[in-house]
Design a protein around this motif. Structure first.
Motif, mmCIF file in Angstrom:
data_model
loop_
_atom_site.group_PDB
_atom_site.id
_atom_site.type_symbol
_atom_site.label_atom_id
_atom_site.label_comp_id
_atom_site.label_asym_id
_atom_site.label_seq_id
_atom_site.Cartn_x
_atom_site.Cartn_y
_atom_site.Cartn_z
ATOM 1 N N PHE A 19 -39.065 8.340 36.508
ATOM 2 C CA PHE A 19 -39.398 8.594 35.112
ATOM 3 C C PHE A 19 -39.191 7.327 34.294
ATOM 4 O O PHE A 19 -38.336 6.511 34.598
ATOM 5 C CB PHE A 19 -38.468 9.664 34.517
ATOM 6 N N GLU A 20 -39.968 7.188 33.236
ATOM 7 C CA GLU A 20 -39.687 6.171 32.224
ATOM 8 C C GLU A 20 -38.459 6.647 31.450
ATOM 9 O O GLU A 20 -38.241 7.856 31.301
ATOM 10 C CB GLU A 20 -40.855 6.017 31.257
ATOM 11 N N TYR A 21 -37.669 5.732 30.957
ATOM 12 C CA TYR A 21 -36.465 6.106 30.207
ATOM 13 C C TYR A 21 -36.400 5.306 28.916
ATOM 14 O O TYR A 21 -36.550 4.083 28.919
ATOM 15 C CB TYR A 21 -35.206 5.831 31.041
ATOM 16 N N PHE A 22 -36.192 6.016 27.826
ATOM 17 C CA PHE A 22 -36.038 5.403 26.516
ATOM 18 C C PHE A 22 -34.768 5.965 25.887
ATOM 19 O O PHE A 22 -34.421 7.128 26.107
ATOM 20 C CB PHE A 22 -37.232 5.717 25.614
ATOM 21 N N GLN A 23 -34.101 5.149 25.095
ATOM 22 C CA GLN A 23 -32.843 5.571 24.492
ATOM 23 C C GLN A 23 -32.781 5.132 23.042
ATOM 24 O O GLN A 23 -33.232 4.036 22.699
ATOM 25 C CB GLN A 23 -31.675 4.956 25.254
ATOM 26 N N ALA A 24 -32.226 6.002 22.199
ATOM 27 C CA ALA A 24 -32.012 5.677 20.794
ATOM 28 C C ALA A 24 -30.616 6.123 20.388
ATOM 29 O O ALA A 24 -30.159 7.198 20.784
ATOM 30 C CB ALA A 24 -33.055 6.360 19.926
ATOM 31 N N ASP A 25 -29.947 5.281 19.619
ATOM 32 C CA ASP A 25 -28.606 5.585 19.139
ATOM 33 C C ASP A 25 -28.538 5.708 17.622
ATOM 34 O O ASP A 25 -27.528 6.119 17.074
ATOM 35 C CB ASP A 25 -27.622 4.505 19.589
ATOM 36 N N ASP A 26 -29.630 5.327 16.961
ATOM 37 C CA ASP A 26 -29.677 5.408 15.507
ATOM 38 C C ASP A 26 -31.147 5.360 15.084
ATOM 39 O O ASP A 26 -32.044 5.251 15.921
ATOM 40 C CB ASP A 26 -28.870 4.285 14.853
ATOM 41 N N GLU A 27 -31.379 5.442 13.793
ATOM 42 C CA GLU A 27 -32.757 5.490 13.293
ATOM 43 C C GLU A 27 -33.538 4.225 13.642
ATOM 44 O O GLU A 27 -34.721 4.297 14.002
ATOM 45 C CB GLU A 27 -32.738 5.713 11.783
ATOM 46 N N GLN A 42 -48.305 6.439 32.892
ATOM 47 C CA GLN A 42 -48.645 6.955 34.207
ATOM 48 C C GLN A 42 -47.618 7.930 34.779
ATOM 49 O O GLN A 42 -47.894 8.618 35.739
ATOM 50 C CB GLN A 42 -48.829 5.790 35.187
ATOM 51 N N ARG A 43 -46.431 7.966 34.221
ATOM 52 C CA ARG A 43 -45.390 8.840 34.775
ATOM 53 C C ARG A 43 -44.638 9.531 33.643
ATOM 54 O O ARG A 43 -44.732 9.128 32.488
ATOM 55 C CB ARG A 43 -44.460 8.041 35.673
ATOM 56 N N PRO A 44 -43.901 10.589 33.964
ATOM 57 C CA PRO A 44 -43.148 11.297 32.925
ATOM 58 C C PRO A 44 -42.119 10.377 32.264
ATOM 59 O O PRO A 44 -41.736 9.359 32.839
ATOM 60 C CB PRO A 44 -42.438 12.416 33.687
ATOM 61 N N ALA A 45 -41.680 10.786 31.089
ATOM 62 C CA ALA A 45 -40.711 9.974 30.346
ATOM 63 C C ALA A 45 -39.639 10.853 29.730
ATOM 64 O O ALA A 45 -39.879 12.009 29.381
ATOM 65 C CB ALA A 45 -41.415 9.172 29.258
ATOM 66 N N ILE A 46 -38.463 10.283 29.594
ATOM 67 C CA ILE A 46 -37.341 10.930 28.920
ATOM 68 C C ILE A 46 -36.925 10.050 27.758
ATOM 69 O O ILE A 46 -36.814 8.834 27.904
ATOM 70 C CB ILE A 46 -36.153 11.112 29.889
ATOM 71 N N LEU A 47 -36.709 10.679 26.607
ATOM 72 C CA LEU A 47 -36.173 9.982 25.447
ATOM 73 C C LEU A 47 -34.790 10.556 25.180
ATOM 74 O O LEU A 47 -34.660 11.725 24.801
ATOM 75 C CB LEU A 47 -37.071 10.167 24.219
ATOM 76 N N ALA A 48 -33.765 9.766 25.395
ATOM 77 C CA ALA A 48 -32.389 10.182 25.143
ATOM 78 C C ALA A 48 -31.997 9.710 23.755
ATOM 79 O O ALA A 48 -32.039 8.517 23.459
ATOM 80 C CB ALA A 48 -31.453 9.585 26.184
ATOM 81 N N ILE A 49 -31.639 10.659 22.892
ATOM 82 C CA ILE A 49 -31.204 10.332 21.543
ATOM 83 C C ILE A 49 -29.742 10.731 21.438
ATOM 84 O O ILE A 49 -29.404 11.908 21.511
ATOM 85 C CB ILE A 49 -32.049 11.055 20.481
ATOM 86 N N HIS A 50 -28.894 9.761 21.281
ATOM 87 C CA HIS A 50 -27.453 10.002 21.207
ATOM 88 C C HIS A 50 -27.075 10.318 19.768
ATOM 89 O O HIS A 50 -27.322 9.503 18.872
ATOM 90 C CB HIS A 50 -26.690 8.786 21.709
ATOM 91 N N THR A 51 -26.489 11.496 19.568
ATOM 92 C CA THR A 51 -26.096 11.951 18.237
ATOM 93 C C THR A 51 -24.680 12.513 18.282
ATOM 94 O O THR A 51 -24.211 12.913 19.347
ATOM 95 C CB THR A 51 -27.054 13.040 17.728
ATOM 96 N N PRO A 52 -24.014 12.593 17.134
ATOM 97 C CA PRO A 52 -22.674 13.198 17.101
ATOM 98 C C PRO A 52 -22.777 14.688 17.448
ATOM 99 O O PRO A 52 -23.585 15.408 16.851
ATOM 100 C CB PRO A 52 -22.213 13.012 15.654
ATOM 101 N N PRO A 53 -22.004 15.184 18.409
ATOM 102 C CA PRO A 53 -22.166 16.556 18.900
ATOM 103 C C PRO A 53 -21.973 17.647 17.845
ATOM 104 O O PRO A 53 -22.754 18.591 17.790
ATOM 105 C CB PRO A 53 -21.143 16.691 20.017
ATOM 106 N N VAL A 54 -20.983 17.537 16.995
ATOM 107 C CA VAL A 54 -20.730 18.589 16.004
ATOM 108 C C VAL A 54 -21.866 18.638 14.985
ATOM 109 O O VAL A 54 -22.394 19.709 14.666
ATOM 110 C CB VAL A 54 -19.367 18.369 15.307
#
Length: 72
Positions: A19-27, A42-54
């Motif tokens: 998979f393609e992988y993308f990450q964001a931690d802020d705007e 050409q392939r699936p992708a995941i966008l991981a957005i890290h946010t405060p859990p609460v």
């Protein structure tokens, strides 16, 4: 949308499954990767957005309750 523990090696899992992988931690970082994430690829992708859990839990709860808040 799903929530995972921070210990999950999402980048390594993504790469391991091709998979393609993308990450964001802020705007700013989200703006930087969003066009690439949304572009055709050409392939699936995941966008991981890290946010405060609460805060994330409260926002998600509000999202699912939005229809209940609208006047009839």
């Amino acid at each position: 949308y799903f929530v995972v523990e921070p210990k999950l090696p999402l980048r390594q899992l993504s790469e391991g499954y091709g998979f393609e992988y993308f990450q964001a931690d802020d705007e700013a970082s989200l703006s930087a990767v969003l066009d690439d994430f949304l572009s055709p690829m050409q392939r699936p992708a995941i966008l991981a957005i890290h946010t405060p859990p609460v805060e994330s839990a409260e926002i998600l709860k509000g999202y699912f309750n939005r229809d209940k808040q609208q006047p009839i």
